[in-house]
Design a protein around this motif. Sequence first.
Motif, PDB file in Angstrom:
ATOM      1  N   ALA A  28       0.816  -1.216   0.000  1.00 22.36           N
ATOM      2  CA  ALA A  28       0.000   0.000   0.000  1.00 22.36           C
ATOM      3  C   ALA A  28       0.849   1.264   0.000  1.00 22.36           C
ATOM      4  N   ARG A  29       2.053   1.187   0.571  1.00 25.40           N
ATOM      5  CA  ARG A  29       2.932   2.371   0.629  1.00 25.40           C
ATOM      6  C   ARG A  29       3.530   2.724  -0.723  1.00 25.40           C
ATOM      7  N   ARG A  30       3.593   1.760  -1.628  1.00 30.40           N
ATOM      8  CA  ARG A  30       4.332   1.969  -2.868  1.00 30.40           C
ATOM      9  C   ARG A  30       3.524   2.777  -3.885  1.00 30.40           C
ATOM     10  N   GLU A  31       4.234   3.633  -4.601  1.00 34.30           N
ATOM     11  CA  GLU A  31       3.646   4.397  -5.693  1.00 34.30           C
ATOM     12  C   GLU A  31       3.950   3.638  -6.982  1.00 34.30           C
ATOM     13  N   LEU A  32       2.911   3.170  -7.695  1.00 33.50           N
ATOM     14  CA  LEU A  32       3.083   2.289  -8.845  1.00 33.50           C
ATOM     15  C   LEU A  32       2.464   2.924 -10.080  1.00 33.50           C
ATOM     16  N   GLU A  33       3.321   3.514 -10.911  1.00 33.35           N
ATOM     17  CA  GLU A  33       2.844   4.163 -12.128  1.00 33.35           C
ATOM     18  C   GLU A  33       1.736   5.179 -11.810  1.00 33.35           C
ATOM     19  N   GLY A  34       1.923   5.909 -10.714  1.00 36.09           N
ATOM     20  CA  GLY A  34       0.943   6.915 -10.342  1.00 36.09           C
ATOM     21  C   GLY A  34      -0.303   6.368  -9.686  1.00 36.09           C
ATOM     22  N   SER A  35      -0.364   5.049  -9.484  1.00 43.65           N
ATOM     23  CA  SER A  35      -1.531   4.424  -8.861  1.00 43.65           C
ATOM     24  C   SER A  35      -1.133   3.762  -7.550  1.00 43.65           C
ATOM     25  N   LYS A  36      -2.126   3.244  -6.860  1.00 41.30           N
ATOM     26  CA  LYS A  36      -1.902   2.523  -5.614  1.00 41.30           C
ATOM     27  C   LYS A  36      -2.461   1.113  -5.725  1.00 41.30           C
ATOM     28  N   GLN A  37      -1.964   0.229  -4.878  1.00 44.47           N
ATOM     29  CA  GLN A  37      -2.491  -1.129  -4.803  1.00 44.47           C
ATOM     30  C   GLN A  37      -2.734  -1.472  -3.342  1.00 44.47           C
ATOM     31  N   MET A  38      -3.918  -2.021  -3.048  1.00 48.49           N
ATOM     32  CA  MET A  38      -4.255  -2.376  -1.671  1.00 48.49           C
ATOM     33  C   MET A  38      -4.732  -3.822  -1.620  1.00 48.49           C
ATOM     34  N   PRO A  39      -3.877  -4.750  -1.167  1.00 45.46           N
ATOM     35  CA  PRO A  39      -4.307  -6.147  -1.027  1.00 45.46           C
ATOM     36  C   PRO A  39      -5.327  -6.297   0.103  1.00 45.46           C
ATOM     37  N   LYS A  40      -5.940  -7.476   0.181  1.00 40.17           N
ATOM     38  CA  LYS A  40      -6.952  -7.707   1.207  1.00 40.17           C
ATOM     39  C   LYS A  40      -6.860  -9.124   1.747  1.00 40.17           C
ATOM     40  N   ILE A  41      -7.123  -9.261   3.042  1.00 41.58           N
ATOM     41  CA  ILE A  41      -7.148 -10.563   3.709  1.00 41.58           C
ATOM     42  C   ILE A  41      -8.582 -10.846   4.141  1.00 41.58           C
ATOM     43  N   THR A  42      -9.109 -12.013   3.810  1.00 37.70           N
ATOM     44  CA  THR A  42     -10.404 -12.468   4.316  1.00 37.70           C
ATOM     45  C   THR A  42     -10.163 -13.784   5.039  1.00 37.70           C
ATOM     46  N   SER A  43     -10.555 -13.878   6.311  1.00 35.94           N
ATOM     47  CA  SER A  43     -10.160 -15.036   7.100  1.00 35.94           C
ATOM     48  C   SER A  43     -11.270 -15.535   8.011  1.00 35.94           C
ATOM     49  N   THR A  44     -11.404 -16.864   8.056  1.00 37.90           N
ATOM     50  CA  THR A  44     -12.208 -17.499   9.108  1.00 37.90           C
ATOM     51  C   THR A  44     -11.325 -18.455   9.913  1.00 37.90           C
ATOM     52  N   LEU A  45     -10.014 -18.173   9.940  1.00 39.56           N
ATOM     53  CA  LEU A  45      -9.119 -18.980  10.758  1.00 39.56           C
ATOM     54  C   LEU A  45      -9.504 -18.842  12.230  1.00 39.56           C
ATOM     55  N   LEU A  46      -9.396 -19.914  12.965  1.00 38.86           N
ATOM     56  CA  LEU A  46      -9.763 -19.915  14.377  1.00 38.86           C
ATOM     57  C   LEU A  46      -8.537 -19.877  15.294  1.00 38.86           C
ATOM     58  N   LYS A  47      -7.353 -20.053  14.714  1.00 35.08           N
ATOM     59  CA  LYS A  47      -6.120 -20.067  15.494  1.00 35.08           C
ATOM     60  C   LYS A  47      -5.039 -19.339  14.708  1.00 35.08           C
ATOM     61  N   GLN A  48      -3.881 -19.170  15.327  1.00 36.19           N
ATOM     62  CA  GLN A  48      -2.727 -18.639  14.606  1.00 36.19           C
ATOM     63  C   GLN A  48      -2.160 -19.724  13.699  1.00 36.19           C
ATOM     64  N   LEU A  49      -1.777 -19.317  12.502  1.00 36.91           N
ATOM     65  CA  LEU A  49      -1.140 -20.240  11.563  1.00 36.91           C
ATOM     66  C   LEU A  49       0.338 -19.880  11.479  1.00 36.91           C
ATOM     67  N   ILE A  50       1.168 -20.674  12.173  1.00 38.13           N
ATOM     68  CA  ILE A  50       2.610 -20.434  12.240  1.00 38.13           C
ATOM     69  C   ILE A  50       3.311 -21.580  11.525  1.00 38.13           C
ATOM     70  N   PHE A  51       4.036 -21.265  10.471  1.00 39.73           N
ATOM     71  CA  PHE A  51       4.749 -22.286   9.718  1.00 39.73           C
ATOM     72  C   PHE A  51       6.055 -22.642  10.434  1.00 39.73           C
ATOM     73  N   GLU A  52       6.249 -23.923  10.701  1.00 40.74           N
ATOM     74  CA  GLU A  52       7.471 -24.379  11.357  1.00 40.74           C
ATOM     75  C   GLU A  52       8.623 -24.371  10.361  1.00 40.74           C
ATOM     76  N   VAL A  53       9.712 -23.736  10.734  1.00 39.40           N
ATOM     77  CA  VAL A  53      10.897 -23.668   9.867  1.00 39.40           C
ATOM     78  C   VAL A  53      11.828 -24.802  10.237  1.00 39.40           C
ATOM     79  N   PRO A  54      12.257 -25.640   9.259  1.00 40.38           N
ATOM     80  CA  PRO A  54      13.164 -26.749   9.585  1.00 40.38           C
ATOM     81  C   PRO A  54      14.477 -26.236  10.152  1.00 40.38           C
ATOM     82  N   GLN A  55      14.992 -26.936  11.154  1.00 32.79           N
ATOM     83  CA  GLN A  55      16.248 -26.527  11.786  1.00 32.79           C
ATOM     84  C   GLN A  55      17.426 -26.836  10.871  1.00 32.79           C
TER      85      GLN A  55
END
Length: 459
Positions: free
Chosen positions: A432-459
């Motif tokens: 959203a902060r970026r200026e792109l060819e004079g325009s803006k872009q705003m992504p969106k999140i839609t969620s019905t997650l019931l918990k935190q989703l934390i991806f485990e990183v292999p050691q």
Amino acid sequence: MSRDFFKLLFEISEALVTEEVAALKFLSLEHVPRRKLEAIQEPKAFFEVLQEKDMIGVGNLSFLKELLYQISRIDLLTAYLGSSREEMERDLQVPGRAQVSAYRQLLYRIAEDLTPEDVASVKFLLQKLLPKNKLQENASMLQVFLEMEINGIIKEDDLTILKDLFQSVRADIKKKIDAYEEKKKENYSREEVRYPVSVSGHPEEQGAEGEAAKQHGKIYTMKNNPHGYCLILNNHIFKNPRDNREGTLQDGEAVKRVFKWLQFKTVEYMNLEGKKIYETVKEYSKKDHRNMDCFVCFIFSHGERGKIKGVDDECVNIEDLVSCFTGTNCPSLAGKPKVFIIQACQGSVRHPPVTIEPDSSGHLEVDASPLTSIPDKADILIGMATVEDYLSFRSHKTGSVYIQSLCEKMELLCPQRVDLTAILTEVNNEVARRELEGSKQMPKITSTLLKQLIFEVPQ
């Protein structure tokens, strides 16, 4: 698989010598088990293992390019893979782009820099630390480094003994190790300043904050390997050539790199018609996910309001795709998170060629507009590249702004145990902060997650 791809691997393998194969194996140790690599003597067998591990494939040659660059076979890089030393240097400066760790690169560079006399001196000093049969005259420095790793003498975060060795043998190399450690420390500190421990550490280790997290921040279980499928549907070449989506291959490679690292079974399908998009998603919803923790689906294409376009210009409803994974339709994923990330554009008419190209038909209608609602089921997260009245941008050379930002943030924040919704919020903020060819872009999140989703990183 394409015959041209196998011909390419054959011609590259014919040009490699035994020492180079050993170097390729050493540089791949973080991606391929040592047991698999030990038996390999021929480059063709090495390439077969990389294919088995999904490290290389048709349209996925970034790891092969990096390997050839690291062993200085620039002639093969240029002749067969259409790249160059300068291009690779620029590419590998992008944070998170390199697949060979800085640690393994350091060991390889040290080995390359040693004279036979230096190697003999190192072996002599290691006599009390390694068995004599591992220090024979014909043992290469890479083999010695491997034995040192196996015996716990050197580790990525502990090179003390290695520095002591080279203090006696080659003081200049000891300085290189010091420089590597300083750089690693600087990078770690910079990340810690930006993202404090309170959002990234293990909750159980953080006192009162940890207690609150335990009570209010339940976490989805991520214990299996693989954690699940990461399905990528990537439309690049359309029946109408004007609609081709240059830069989308880079998005596919970035996602594969991140989710293979996160221990997902990553599969990419290219250039699907509308009907085939739906059939492919439905096929994966019918698979047995009982021994998996999660499902992730990326879709890159053109689109209309609430729809994705196939390469034949036929549309499929996004809601229909998501509904394949409700608890009723996919019982083996019931109670487990399902993630859909959608990068889509609006129409078929291109803007004039520019460095940054709108993924749209030229009007400010919605790209592939976010759903006003998702199926009334839990545990689903949808990340959209854009909201209404905003364009979604894609670079011909580096890929889409949204997907590249997401991959970079995941590589930075997953090791700090930041949950996916928070990562997507960071992406929203950055895009959203970026200026792109004079325009803006705003992504969106839609969620019905019931918990935190934390991806485990292999050691």
